[in-house]
Design a protein around this motif. Sequence first.
Motif, PDB file in Angstrom:
ATOM      1  N   MET A 185      47.568  12.066  45.129  1.00 14.06           N
ATOM      2  CA  MET A 185      45.853  11.784  45.473  1.00 14.06           C
ATOM      3  C   MET A 185      46.005  10.263  46.164  1.00 14.06           C
ATOM      4  SD  MET A 185      42.774  12.304  45.601  1.00 14.06           S
ATOM      5  CE  MET A 185      41.170  11.249  46.027  1.00 14.06           C
ATOM      6  N   ILE A 186      46.777   9.358  45.468  1.00 12.68           N
ATOM      7  CA  ILE A 186      47.068   8.064  45.724  1.00 12.68           C
ATOM      8  C   ILE A 186      47.462   7.912  47.290  1.00 12.68           C
ATOM      9  CG2 ILE A 186      48.413   5.913  45.273  1.00 12.68           C
ATOM     10  CD1 ILE A 186      48.749   6.632  42.395  1.00 12.68           C
ATOM     11  N   ILE A 187      48.205   8.896  47.720  1.00 17.87           N
ATOM     12  CA  ILE A 187      48.837   8.760  48.930  1.00 17.87           C
ATOM     13  C   ILE A 187      47.589   9.179  49.830  1.00 17.87           C
ATOM     14  CG2 ILE A 187      50.461   9.660  50.655  1.00 17.87           C
ATOM     15  CD1 ILE A 187      51.273   8.006  48.422  1.00 17.87           C
ATOM     16  N   GLU A 188      46.726   9.878  49.506  1.00 15.41           N
ATOM     17  CA  GLU A 188      45.735  10.444  50.550  1.00 15.41           C
ATOM     18  C   GLU A 188      44.674   9.126  50.647  1.00 15.41           C
ATOM     19  OE1 GLU A 188      47.231  12.678  48.490  1.00 15.41           O
ATOM     20  OE2 GLU A 188      47.889  13.639  50.356  1.00 15.41           O
ATOM     21  N   LEU A 189      44.670   8.427  49.550  1.00 12.49           N
ATOM     22  CA  LEU A 189      43.949   7.167  49.568  1.00 12.49           C
ATOM     23  C   LEU A 189      44.409   6.168  50.548  1.00 12.49           C
ATOM     24  CD1 LEU A 189      41.557   5.435  48.215  1.00 12.49           C
ATOM     25  CD2 LEU A 189      43.218   4.524  46.568  1.00 12.49           C
ATOM     26  N   GLY A 190      45.662   6.045  50.913  1.00  9.76           N
ATOM     27  CA  GLY A 190      45.942   5.221  51.702  1.00  9.76           C
ATOM     28  C   GLY A 190      45.632   5.883  53.153  1.00  9.76           C
ATOM     29  N   PHE A 222      48.717  -0.290  53.541  1.00 10.47           N
ATOM     30  CA  PHE A 222      49.971  -0.686  53.551  1.00 10.47           C
ATOM     31  C   PHE A 222      50.482  -0.386  51.923  1.00 10.47           C
ATOM     32  CE2 PHE A 222      53.312  -4.023  53.499  1.00 10.47           C
ATOM     33  CZ  PHE A 222      53.823  -3.418  54.674  1.00 10.47           C
ATOM     34  N   THR A 223      49.569  -1.124  51.047  1.00 10.17           N
ATOM     35  CA  THR A 223      50.061  -1.084  49.784  1.00 10.17           C
ATOM     36  C   THR A 223      50.337   0.404  49.225  1.00 10.17           C
ATOM     37  OG1 THR A 223      48.694  -2.906  49.433  1.00 10.17           O
ATOM     38  CG2 THR A 223      49.313  -1.879  47.253  1.00 10.17           C
ATOM     39  N   VAL A 224      49.571   1.235  49.439  1.00  9.94           N
ATOM     40  CA  VAL A 224      49.732   2.601  49.292  1.00  9.94           C
ATOM     41  C   VAL A 224      51.242   3.283  49.647  1.00  9.94           C
ATOM     42  CG1 VAL A 224      49.132   5.171  49.330  1.00  9.94           C
ATOM     43  CG2 VAL A 224      47.298   3.120  48.687  1.00  9.94           C
ATOM     44  N   LEU A 225      51.398   3.046  50.942  1.00 15.11           N
ATOM     45  CA  LEU A 225      52.698   3.436  51.336  1.00 15.11           C
ATOM     46  C   LEU A 225      53.962   2.640  50.891  1.00 15.11           C
ATOM     47  CD1 LEU A 225      54.142   4.992  53.808  1.00 15.11           C
ATOM     48  CD2 LEU A 225      53.870   3.128  55.218  1.00 15.11           C
ATOM     49  N   PHE A 285      59.025  11.611  47.642  1.00 15.77           N
ATOM     50  CA  PHE A 285      59.740  12.297  48.894  1.00 15.77           C
ATOM     51  C   PHE A 285      58.713  13.355  49.398  1.00 15.77           C
ATOM     52  CE2 PHE A 285      63.787  10.687  46.634  1.00 15.77           C
ATOM     53  CZ  PHE A 285      63.878   9.703  47.691  1.00 15.77           C
ATOM     54  N   SER A 286      57.419  13.568  48.822  1.00 14.25           N
ATOM     55  CA  SER A 286      56.451  14.380  49.609  1.00 14.25           C
ATOM     56  C   SER A 286      56.248  13.623  50.918  1.00 14.25           C
ATOM     57  CB  SER A 286      55.544  14.859  48.406  1.00 14.25           C
ATOM     58  OG  SER A 286      54.608  13.578  48.350  1.00 14.25           O
ATOM     59  N   ILE A 287      56.145  12.493  51.052  1.00  7.70           N
ATOM     60  CA  ILE A 287      55.911  12.116  52.311  1.00  7.70           C
ATOM     61  C   ILE A 287      56.891  11.732  53.174  1.00  7.70           C
ATOM     62  CG2 ILE A 287      54.900   9.831  53.231  1.00  7.70           C
ATOM     63  CD1 ILE A 287      54.327   8.818  50.321  1.00  7.70           C
ATOM     64  N   LEU A 288      56.688  12.434  54.351  1.00  2.57           N
ATOM     65  CA  LEU A 288      57.800  12.588  55.339  1.00  2.57           C
ATOM     66  C   LEU A 288      58.683  11.187  55.488  1.00  2.57           C
ATOM     67  CD1 LEU A 288      59.185  14.175  57.343  1.00  2.57           C
ATOM     68  CD2 LEU A 288      57.411  13.940  59.094  1.00  2.57           C
ATOM     69  N   ASN A 289      57.546  10.305  55.758  1.00  2.00           N
ATOM     70  CA  ASN A 289      58.220   9.080  56.149  1.00  2.00           C
ATOM     71  C   ASN A 289      59.158   8.336  55.263  1.00  2.00           C
ATOM     72  OD1 ASN A 289      57.462   5.566  56.063  1.00  2.00           O
ATOM     73  ND2 ASN A 289      57.601   6.429  58.216  1.00  2.00           N
ATOM     74  N   VAL A 290      58.906   8.508  53.834  1.00  2.00           N
ATOM     75  CA  VAL A 290      59.689   8.164  52.684  1.00  2.00           C
ATOM     76  C   VAL A 290      60.931   8.923  52.615  1.00  2.00           C
ATOM     77  CG1 VAL A 290      59.691   7.939  50.240  1.00  2.00           C
ATOM     78  CG2 VAL A 290      57.510   7.194  51.563  1.00  2.00           C
ATOM     79  N   PHE A 291      60.743  10.264  52.753  1.00  2.00           N
ATOM     80  CA  PHE A 291      61.897  11.250  52.974  1.00  2.00           C
ATOM     81  C   PHE A 291      62.921  10.787  53.873  1.00  2.00           C
ATOM     82  CE2 PHE A 291      63.633  14.808  55.197  1.00  2.00           C
ATOM     83  CZ  PHE A 291      64.666  15.307  54.160  1.00  2.00           C
ATOM     84  N   ARG A 345      52.748  14.717  54.963  1.00  2.00           N
ATOM     85  CA  ARG A 345      53.329  15.259  53.778  1.00  2.00           C
ATOM     86  C   ARG A 345      54.082  16.539  54.086  1.00  2.00           C
ATOM     87  NH1 ARG A 345      52.286  13.204  48.368  1.00  2.00           N
ATOM     88  NH2 ARG A 345      50.153  13.024  48.012  1.00  2.00           N
ATOM     89  N   LEU A 346      55.089  16.485  53.170  1.00  3.38           N
ATOM     90  CA  LEU A 346      56.059  17.774  53.173  1.00  3.38           C
ATOM     91  C   LEU A 346      55.835  18.439  51.929  1.00  3.38           C
ATOM     92  CD1 LEU A 346      59.563  15.687  53.919  1.00  3.38           C
ATOM     93  CD2 LEU A 346      58.400  17.248  55.469  1.00  3.38           C
ATOM     94  N   SER A 347      55.984  19.836  52.257  1.00  4.55           N
ATOM     95  CA  SER A 347      55.661  20.953  51.120  1.00  4.55           C
ATOM     96  C   SER A 347      56.606  21.914  51.535  1.00  4.55           C
ATOM     97  CB  SER A 347      54.285  21.365  51.189  1.00  4.55           C
ATOM     98  OG  SER A 347      54.205  22.247  50.210  1.00  4.55           O
TER      99      SER A 347
END
Length: 665
Positions: free
Chosen positions: A1-6, A54-57, A66-72, A149-151
Motif C-alpha cells: 500500500m505504501i508503494i501505491e501511495l507514492g 520520491f520518499t516512498v521510492l 523487489f515487488s517493484i520492478l525498478n528496485v528489482f 509492480r512485479l507479481s
Amino acid sequence: MIIELGHYALILALVFALAQTVIPFMGARTGDARSIAMAPNLAFAVFASIALSFTVLTWGYVVSDFSILNVFENSHSQKPLLFKITGVWGNHEGSMLLWILILSLFGALVGAFGGNLPPSLRATVISVQGTISVAFIGFILLTSNPFERLSPAPFEGQDLNPILQDVGLAIHPPLLYLGYVGFSVCFSFAIAALIEGRIDAAWARWVRPWTLAAWVFLTAGIAMGSYWAYYELGWGGWWFWDPVENASFMPWLAGTALLHSALVMEKREALKIWTILLAILTFSLSLLGTFLVRSGVLTSVHAFASDPTRGVVILGILVFFIGGALFLFALRSSTLSNGGMFHPISREGALVLNNLLLTTATATVFVGTLYPLAVEAVTGEKISVGAPYFNATFVPLMIPLILAIPFGPVLAWKRGDLAAAGQRLFVFAGAGLLAGLAVLYFASGAPVFAAIGIMIGFWLVFGAFADVWQKSGLPKAGVKTASARLRGLPRSVWGTAFAHAGVGVMTLGVVSVTAFEQEQVLRMSPGDVTDLSGYSVRFDGLTGQRGPNYVDDVATFSVTRDGAPVATIEPAKRIYTARQQPTTEAGIHTRLFSQIYIALGDRTEGTDEIVVRLWWKPMVTLIWFGAVIMILAGAFSLSDRRLRVGAPVPSRKRPKRAAAPVPAE
C-alpha cells in the motif's frame, strides 16, 4: 500500500502542476489578485507531492521491496545502505523522479523567496515552471513509471550497475541536476519577461542570483563527475570529451556567459536581447543533455536509457519548449531594445568578448557532440569525434579568453583606457612570466608550450586580484586604510576575484599533467620493481578479499624514494557477484598536488602476474582544487546582500512625508 501511495502522490503532483500552470497565468493576465496569490501555494503543493513520491521510492530501495520492478532491476539485499539509497537515482526512472523533484524545489523556492518580485511576474514565472513540471511528470507517468509492480515478487534483485556503486555517485547526480534544472528558473524568468514585456535592470538583478546558484551547483556536479571518472574507471584521465560529459559542459559554458551578460544588463541596461536569448539557450542545452542521456542515441558509461520510445517523447518535449521559447522570442524581439551604449574598450566590451568566446566554444562542443549522431542518422555510418577535434577547436578559444579575463574588472564602465589597464596589470604579467621561466629552468626538457601555459595560468591567478589591489589603494594608501577598504569591499567583488583565480589554478593543473605526466604499462610478478619519476614501485603480491556484495583481488605496491618508504598503494580488480561484472578500483597516493596512480589490468591465469598501469600525475589535483575555489567563490558571491535582497520595493508601512536624499548603498 505504501508503494501505491507514492504512485498516487505522483499523479496528484501532475494535477497540482496543471493548476500551477493555468491559475497563476490567467490571474496575471486578468489581474485577479486571488489567482496570483495562489501561485506560491500551488508550487509548494507540487513539491510536497513529488517529495512524498520520491520518499516512498527510496523506502522501497531501503527495505529491498523487489515487488517493484525498478528496485528489482537496480538493487540487491546485500548492497550497503548508502548504495541502496543512491540506487534510487542510479537508473532512468528514479533519476527522472529526482529531476522533477529538483524542478519542483526550484518552483517552490521562487514562491518562498520571490516576495520582492512584482506579483504578476512571480506568478508568470511559477506558471512557466509548472508547464515544465507537467511535461516531465506526464513523461514519467506514461513512459517511465518507477512504481511498476512485479507479481510474483522475486526473492532477490539484480543489483545496481557496479560502476555506480560509489560514494561519488551519491553526490554527483544531485549536484548536476541542481545545476541542470536550476537553469529552468532563468528560462522561466526569460519567458515571463517576454510575456509581460518587462526587461530591464531590475529583471537582471532578480535573475542573477538564480543563475549564479545554478552555475555553482553545475560546476560542483561536473567537477565531482570528473573526479569520479578519474578514480573509478581506471582510465587515468580526468576528462574524456565523452558526449554525455559534453552534455553537461555545454550548459555550463552558456550559463557562464549568461552570468556575465546579466551583470552588464544590471549595471548598464545593455545586452538585453542577448541576455534573454542566453537564458533560453542555457536551459535548452540542459534539455538537450537530458535527451542525449535518456534517448538511447548514445552508448556511454553515463547514459541511463536505451528505449527509443522514451527518446521520441523527450524529443517532443524538447522541441515544444525550445521551439516555443524561440518563437516567442522572435515575436517579441522587434519590441526589445539593446539598452545602454558603450565603447568597445570598456568593462562592457570585455564582457561581450567573454560572451562571444564562450558561446563560440559552446558551438564547437555542440558540433563535435552532435555531428557524429547526425552523420549516423543520415548515412548509417558510425564516426567518432574525440580529443583531437576538441583540442584543435576548443583550446584555441580558451587561450584568448584566459588572457583577457584580468582586463575586464580593471576597465571602467562605458569607456575604459586599455593602456592604463595594462599598466595596472604589468606587475601581475611579470609574475606570470617569471613563473613560466622558472618552469623552463627547473623542469629539464619542459616543452615550450607547457611553459607558455604555466605563464598563462599564473597570469590569471595573479591578475584575478588586480581589481582588488586597485580598490585597496595600495601602495599609496597606508596599510590601515587599505585594510579598511578591503574589508568594505562587496562579497561579489571577492567572489569574482577568487572565481577567476580558480580558473587559473585549474589551468595550471591541466597544463602540468598534460605536459609532464609519465605513464608505464607492464606485466609485474610479486617482487618486481619499477622506477616511476624518481620513485621505486615494488609489487608485493595479490590477496583475495570479500565485500558485502563483491569479491576483490587486491594488489599491494610499496612505494619508496631513495630507500625511504613513501606509501603503500592497493589497487584492486573487483567482481560483483550478482551481475558477475568486473570493475577496476584504482590505487592513488597524493603528494601535495601530485599523485601516483596505479590501475590493474588482466591477470595471467594460474599465476600472480598481472598487467599494471602506473602514472605519475604532477599537479593533477589542481584541476579539482581550482574547481573547488570557483564553487566557494560563487557561493560567497551569492551571500552578498545585494544579490539576496534583489531589487528594492517601496515599503507600504512608511508614512508619507517630504522626499529626502537617501544615501547610496
